[in-house]
Write a protein that holds these residues in place. Structure first.
Motif, PDB file in Angstrom:
ATOM      1  N   ARG A  59      63.850  39.547  45.793  1.00  0.00           N
ATOM      2  CA  ARG A  59      64.891  38.630  46.256  1.00  0.00           C
ATOM      3  C   ARG A  59      64.723  38.378  47.751  1.00  0.00           C
ATOM      4  O   ARG A  59      63.941  39.079  48.423  1.00  0.00           O
ATOM      5  N   PRO A  60      65.465  37.408  48.310  1.00  0.00           N
ATOM      6  CA  PRO A  60      65.411  37.204  49.760  1.00  0.00           C
ATOM      7  C   PRO A  60      65.979  38.427  50.485  1.00  0.00           C
ATOM      8  O   PRO A  60      67.042  38.930  50.127  1.00  0.00           O
ATOM      9  N   ARG A  61      65.260  38.895  51.494  1.00  0.00           N
ATOM     10  CA  ARG A  61      65.707  40.047  52.270  1.00  0.00           C
ATOM     11  C   ARG A  61      65.382  39.821  53.747  1.00  0.00           C
ATOM     12  O   ARG A  61      64.370  39.190  54.076  1.00  0.00           O
ATOM     13  N   LEU A  62      66.214  40.381  54.608  1.00  0.00           N
ATOM     14  CA  LEU A  62      65.896  40.393  56.025  1.00  0.00           C
ATOM     15  C   LEU A  62      64.869  41.499  56.265  1.00  0.00           C
ATOM     16  O   LEU A  62      65.140  42.669  55.996  1.00  0.00           O
ATOM     17  N   VAL A  63      63.702  41.111  56.710  1.00  0.00           N
ATOM     18  CA  VAL A  63      62.615  42.068  56.908  1.00  0.00           C
ATOM     19  C   VAL A  63      62.090  41.955  58.335  1.00  0.00           C
ATOM     20  O   VAL A  63      62.320  40.965  59.026  1.00  0.00           O
ATOM     21  N   ARG A  64      61.362  42.993  58.741  1.00  0.00           N
ATOM     22  CA  ARG A  64      60.792  43.000  60.071  1.00  0.00           C
ATOM     23  C   ARG A  64      59.287  43.165  59.981  1.00  0.00           C
ATOM     24  O   ARG A  64      58.786  44.056  59.278  1.00  0.00           O
ATOM     25  N   ASN A  65      58.570  42.323  60.672  1.00  0.00           N
ATOM     26  CA  ASN A  65      57.119  42.428  60.716  1.00  0.00           C
ATOM     27  C   ASN A  65      56.734  43.677  61.501  1.00  0.00           C
ATOM     28  O   ASN A  65      57.151  43.847  62.649  1.00  0.00           O
ATOM     29  N   SER A  66      55.967  44.569  60.884  1.00  0.00           N
ATOM     30  CA  SER A  66      55.642  45.846  61.509  1.00  0.00           C
ATOM     31  C   SER A  66      54.705  45.685  62.702  1.00  0.00           C
ATOM     32  O   SER A  66      54.606  46.589  63.530  1.00  0.00           O
ATOM     33  N   THR A  69      54.616  42.621  64.868  1.00  0.00           N
ATOM     34  CA  THR A  69      55.264  41.901  65.968  1.00  0.00           C
ATOM     35  C   THR A  69      56.679  42.384  66.236  1.00  0.00           C
ATOM     36  O   THR A  69      57.232  42.144  67.311  1.00  0.00           O
ATOM     37  N   GLY A  70      57.313  43.044  65.265  1.00  0.00           N
ATOM     38  CA  GLY A  70      58.687  43.484  65.417  1.00  0.00           C
ATOM     39  C   GLY A  70      59.711  42.391  65.188  1.00  0.00           C
ATOM     40  O   GLY A  70      60.916  42.633  65.309  1.00  0.00           O
ATOM     41  N   GLN A  71      59.257  41.184  64.835  1.00  0.00           N
ATOM     42  CA  GLN A  71      60.176  40.068  64.631  1.00  0.00           C
ATOM     43  C   GLN A  71      60.834  40.142  63.256  1.00  0.00           C
ATOM     44  O   GLN A  71      60.227  40.574  62.279  1.00  0.00           O
ATOM     45  N   PHE A  72      62.088  39.659  63.198  1.00  0.00           N
ATOM     46  CA  PHE A  72      62.825  39.638  61.946  1.00  0.00           C
ATOM     47  C   PHE A  72      62.728  38.257  61.301  1.00  0.00           C
ATOM     48  O   PHE A  72      62.698  37.236  61.999  1.00  0.00           O
ATOM     49  N   PHE A  73      62.701  38.245  59.975  1.00  0.00           N
ATOM     50  CA  PHE A  73      62.697  36.986  59.241  1.00  0.00           C
ATOM     51  C   PHE A  73      63.187  37.255  57.821  1.00  0.00           C
ATOM     52  O   PHE A  73      63.247  38.418  57.381  1.00  0.00           O
ATOM     53  N   VAL A  74      63.564  36.209  57.101  1.00  0.00           N
ATOM     54  CA  VAL A  74      63.979  36.346  55.705  1.00  0.00           C
ATOM     55  C   VAL A  74      62.754  36.146  54.826  1.00  0.00           C
ATOM     56  O   VAL A  74      62.128  35.082  54.828  1.00  0.00           O
ATOM     57  N   GLY A  75      62.401  37.168  54.094  1.00  0.00           N
ATOM     58  CA  GLY A  75      61.244  37.099  53.203  1.00  0.00           C
ATOM     59  C   GLY A  75      61.654  37.364  51.769  1.00  0.00           C
ATOM     60  O   GLY A  75      62.668  38.021  51.510  1.00  0.00           O
ATOM     61  N   PHE A  76      60.861  36.844  50.843  1.00  0.00           N
ATOM     62  CA  PHE A  76      61.100  37.103  49.424  1.00  0.00           C
ATOM     63  C   PHE A  76      60.224  38.286  49.050  1.00  0.00           C
ATOM     64  O   PHE A  76      58.997  38.165  48.939  1.00  0.00           O
ATOM     65  N   THR A  77      60.851  39.436  48.876  1.00  0.00           N
ATOM     66  CA  THR A  77      60.059  40.662  48.765  1.00  0.00           C
ATOM     67  C   THR A  77      60.738  41.674  47.838  1.00  0.00           C
ATOM     68  O   THR A  77      61.953  41.611  47.631  1.00  0.00           O
ATOM     69  N   PRO A  78      59.993  42.615  47.292  1.00  0.00           N
ATOM     70  CA  PRO A  78      60.575  43.593  46.360  1.00  0.00           C
ATOM     71  C   PRO A  78      61.117  44.836  47.057  1.00  0.00           C
ATOM     72  O   PRO A  78      60.652  45.228  48.132  1.00  0.00           O
ATOM     73  N   ALA A  79      62.089  45.437  46.423  1.00  0.00           N
ATOM     74  CA  ALA A  79      62.594  46.761  46.789  1.00  0.00           C
ATOM     75  C   ALA A  79      63.148  47.386  45.511  1.00  0.00           C
ATOM     76  O   ALA A  79      63.320  46.695  44.496  1.00  0.00           O
TER      77      ALA A  79
END
Length: 430
Positions: free
Chosen positions: A299-306, A308-318
């Motif tokens: 689903r859409p989640r707020l994630v952080r690029n490991s 750059t440290g930047q946050f963005f909404v990605g479609f990713t599993p958990a």
């Protein structure tokens, strides 16, 4: 090996089928390693092993002469995570060994023909591989068909399945016994037998291989032929198909439904849906913007690029809510407060293998989604401490402080302590 050599002294006579004794012995070792409950005869793995040489020899002799007939499978209903029941069919230990002999003969012949995106019950492939591939493709394709085949294992057409088997297997004994395994009745707890005209029982050793072979021709090879640009991930009957547009997804799903119906299968109408892989860049509206696959929720989640440290909404599993609920139930089932005779080290030895398995699987992606589960483990440990130590009785805050001191002194004592702030993948969920 000594058990196999002991058979050589027996009078064998002429056998209809050439089945190697060593293969039967190796099949026994695999079945023993897998464990499992007794079948309808009540014989356990331990019971079988008490007269191992005699039991293996009898099985080999019957299989080699063509006189082997499997017993009924024990029907064992188990609850499904989402409600309802799934009925397992548990063969006897003897029949599990016989089926493993069949698997060892058949698997090398069919495995090279399977599709690379078939992941279930295959050597060198795993559910994590399937989830990782789905994750990458969800970034490239906007839409997903989340498919569920209704009662798949129970509805496999025997005639079509045997036709598929004969494309790869020429040994007469394998074909003979597969047909007998398919037709073996089920037996419920009251001793009533249920005849089977279709399907292969979940719980049978050879069932995953047969089910994979059936769907290879019904789905995998057909998709590769009809929709070669639409990639998919299949783990047994759990299937995800990727598409560029919603219109394309609907067209592909209609084609899949027709194909499955022509082969005696049906798509589950309530559990199959078309999902939009919504994220920070893809902002269309859709009825469905999440799906579950192999214990993960995409689903859409707020994630952080490991990097750059930047946050963005990605479609990713958990880890999915259902998987977390199952872990919570498992923690409750440990009943640590009733095991105060154990030392803290013994408690760690008891729960660490389970927790390590959870982290290795569900912690692969967005490990921070496991925080609530890891916290519940600590709650269970503090409840144990309050029950075990009189000076901590009813002192929850002090119990947490005590546990924190133990953590600082022995951070590797419990599997989840070093993992609490770690994360998997290239992005981290917030």
């Amino acid at each position: 090996m000594s058990t196999v050599k002991g058979w050589e002294e027996r009078i064998e006579g002429t056998k209809s089928y050439a089945i190697d004794k060593e293969v039967v012995y190796q099949a026994w070792l695999r079945v023993k390693a897998n464990g499992g409950a007794p079948g309808v005869d009540g014989q356990s793995i331990e019971d079988f092993e008490r007269k191992l040489e005699d039991n293996l020899y009898k099985l080999w002799n019957r299989m080699s002469s063509g006189s082997y007939h499997p017993k009924a499978v024990r029907l064992c209903p188990i609850p499904k995570p989402g409600g309802g029941e799934r009925v397992l069919g548990i063969p006897t230990v003897t029949d599990r060994i016989a089926q493993m002999v069949g698997v060892m003969s058949m698997e090398p012949k069919v495995e090279p023909h399977f599709h690379p995106d078939s992941y279930g019950y295959r050597p060198g492939k795993s559910a994590q591989d399937a989830v990782g591939t789905a994750r990458r493709r969800c970034w490239r394709y906007n839409w997903v068909i989340d498919m569920d085949i209704k009662s798949y294992f129970d509805t496999i057409d025997h005639e079509l399945l045997l036709k598929a088997v004969k494309k790869h297997v020429s040994e007469a004994w394998v074909l003979l016994y597969i047909e007998r395994w398919l037709k073996a009745p089920g037996e419920d707890s009251a001793g009533r037998q249920v005849q089977r005209e279709k399907g292969t029982p979940q719980g049978g050793v050879i069932s995953p291989l047969l089910a994979n072979l059936f769907l290879h021709y019904v789905f995998d090879a057909w998709m590769q032929r009809e929709f070669p640009t639409m990639p998919f991930e299949r783990y047994a009957d759990d299937i995800i198909v990727h598409c560029y547009t919603e219109k394309q997804a609907r067209f592909v799903l209609e084609g899949i439904c027709r194909r499955l119906e022509a082969c005696g299968l049906k798509v589950h109408p309530d559990k199959t849906k078309i999902v939009y892989c919504k994220d920070g860049q893809r902002r269309e509206d859709s009825e469905h913007t999440k799906f579950k696959f192999l214990g993960f929720e995409f689903r859409p989640r707020l994630v952080r690029n490991s990097t750059t440290g930047q946050f963005f909404v990605g479609f990713t599993p958990a880890v999915s809510p259902e998987a977390k609920q199952a872990m919570r139930r498992a923690i409750d089932d440990w009943e640590l407060t009733s095991q105060t005779t154990l030392s803290l080290t013994e408690v760690a030895e008891k729960i660490n293998p389970v927790v390590r398995g959870w982290l290795n699987y569900y912690g692969t992606y967005c490990r921070s989604a496991m925080r609530q589960i890891l916290h519940q483990i600590d709650l269970a440990l503090t409840a144990w401490a309050m029950k075990k130590y009189r000076w901590l009785h009813r002192r929850r805050v002090e119990s947490f402080r005590w546990l924190d001191r133990v953590r600082k002194v022995s951070p590797g004592l419990f599997a989840h302590w070093n993992a609490a702030v770690a994360h998997g993948g290239t992005t981290r969920a917030v």
